[in-house]
Scaffold this motif. Sequence first.
Motif, PDB file in Angstrom:
ATOM      1  N   ALA A   1       0.889  -1.180  -0.009  1.00  0.00           N
ATOM      2  CA  ALA A   1      -0.123  -0.044  -0.017  1.00  0.00           C
ATOM      3  C   ALA A   1       0.783   1.259   0.044  1.00  0.00           C
ATOM      4  O   ALA A   1       2.053   1.296   0.535  1.00  0.00           O
ATOM      5  N   VAL A   2       0.419   2.359  -0.574  1.00  0.00           N
ATOM      6  CA  VAL A   2       1.132   3.564  -0.774  1.00  0.00           C
ATOM      7  C   VAL A   2       0.337   4.757  -0.265  1.00  0.00           C
ATOM      8  O   VAL A   2      -0.745   4.896  -0.484  1.00  0.00           O
ATOM      9  N   LEU A   3       0.831   5.389   0.920  1.00  0.00           N
ATOM     10  CA  LEU A   3       0.087   6.449   1.728  1.00  0.00           C
ATOM     11  C   LEU A   3       0.501   7.737   1.129  1.00  0.00           C
ATOM     12  O   LEU A   3       1.755   8.201   1.383  1.00  0.00           O
ATOM     13  N   GLY A   4      -0.263   8.335   0.180  1.00  0.00           N
ATOM     14  CA  GLY A   4       0.115   9.683  -0.365  1.00  0.00           C
ATOM     15  C   GLY A   4       0.518   9.527  -1.721  1.00  0.00           C
ATOM     16  O   GLY A   4       1.272   8.652  -2.206  1.00  0.00           O
ATOM     17  N   CYS A   5      -0.199  10.138  -2.604  1.00  0.00           N
ATOM     18  CA  CYS A   5       0.121  10.206  -4.122  1.00  0.00           C
ATOM     19  C   CYS A   5       0.429  11.652  -4.539  1.00  0.00           C
ATOM     20  O   CYS A   5      -0.149  12.075  -5.659  1.00  0.00           O
ATOM     21  N   GLY A   6       1.439  12.253  -3.910  1.00  0.00           N
ATOM     22  CA  GLY A   6       2.088  13.592  -4.433  1.00  0.00           C
ATOM     23  C   GLY A   6       3.059  12.960  -5.440  1.00  0.00           C
ATOM     24  O   GLY A   6       3.120  12.115  -6.169  1.00  0.00           O
TER      25      GLY A   6
END
Length: 414
Positions: free
Chosen positions: A5-10
């Motif tokens: 899982a990836v937290l943050g899509c900046g």
Amino acid sequence: MINIAVLGCGTVGSGVVDVFFKNKESLEKKAGQELDLKYILDVRDFPDSLYADRFVKDFNVILNDDSVSIVVEVIGGLEPAHEYTRACLERGKSVVTSNKELVAQYGAELLDIAHSRHVNYLFEASVGGGIPIIRPLHMCLAANRIEEIAGILNGTTNFILTKMFREGVTFDSALALAQKLGYAERNPADDVEGKDACRKICILASLAFGSHVYPRDVYAEGITRITQEDVAYAAGCGSVIKLIGRAKRGVNGAPITAMVTPAFVSHDSQLGNVDDVFNGILVRGDATGDVVFYGKGAGKYPTASAVVGDVIECAKATDTSPSLRWEKSNGGNVAPREDNVTAMYLRCRSFESNSLEDAVELFGKVKALSRDGKPSNEAAFITPAATEREIDAACKKLEEKGVSILSKIRVLDY
């Protein structure tokens, strides 16, 4: 199958997603098993994304899914990044991050939790972006007693200083260009005031010397006061000005020396020819001597590369890395700035006395500097090495004689 899982899509998060899916097949070969990026957490909507079906807005969806074993935290800042990271580690999920602020403040605590849960907390991207430095420190250089680390740790300030030297522009003009090219944020304070580099040298010092070093204990000075006059004097003595973060082991159990400051370094030195947005990190070991790591220290894909590399390390790991740890501390393990021993460049102006003669009297043998167009009432020189306490006292006496100290920059030998 390992779910991620990836937290943050900046900027960095989207780079991680791109790199993962672009290189998925080769990543799986390196990990030795199938990988899937199951969730992307962001409060925004991405209806046009190729991965729109993977987006969630509720962190608990990720936390409570036991099939997710690796979490990438690229939110940035302290909260909610700290809360989310801690929760994931406590639930037995490994966490990978590029968040230098979080590691610098809570690294020892989070590494302890990871160790107690037999998972990993990895942060290769937090210091050098795409430059490997964390893993080399605790693995490749493990046979060494690390004596000192010094480096150009911020690409934005290095770009600005390079422009000031090469093109003779002012700090403000160079900063504006850096912002236009996307090298500097709209609010560049963390970069130009030295805070970003301070967090990075704290992480490196903690790992190299084994005890948590807090940013609050490390003197940090930025580049906002560097002028074209300083640039000219530096060039005249074969030097350049770089923002240097450095940490040195104390002798016989004494506190470490750590600080971030602009500095004169020889143009021909190992750090003096690191230009533009590139970073250079020098590690001084008792067996290897000086080892220098060089490359782009930031940017979407260089940073994402390091993050995904850590994901692969987590996928391959069977337990916590035993060497990536340092002890908790209450701070106070850094010597006061005043105890630092250094030579100092000073630029002075006086309408009432001969400032160079006064300086020689106060500092002893100084090295006089010159530049084209130097006013008759200006003097610039490099002092002999002394503690900053002694230099501060001498500067105060100069000012009492009617001499204005216009610039004060450390002179280093790297």
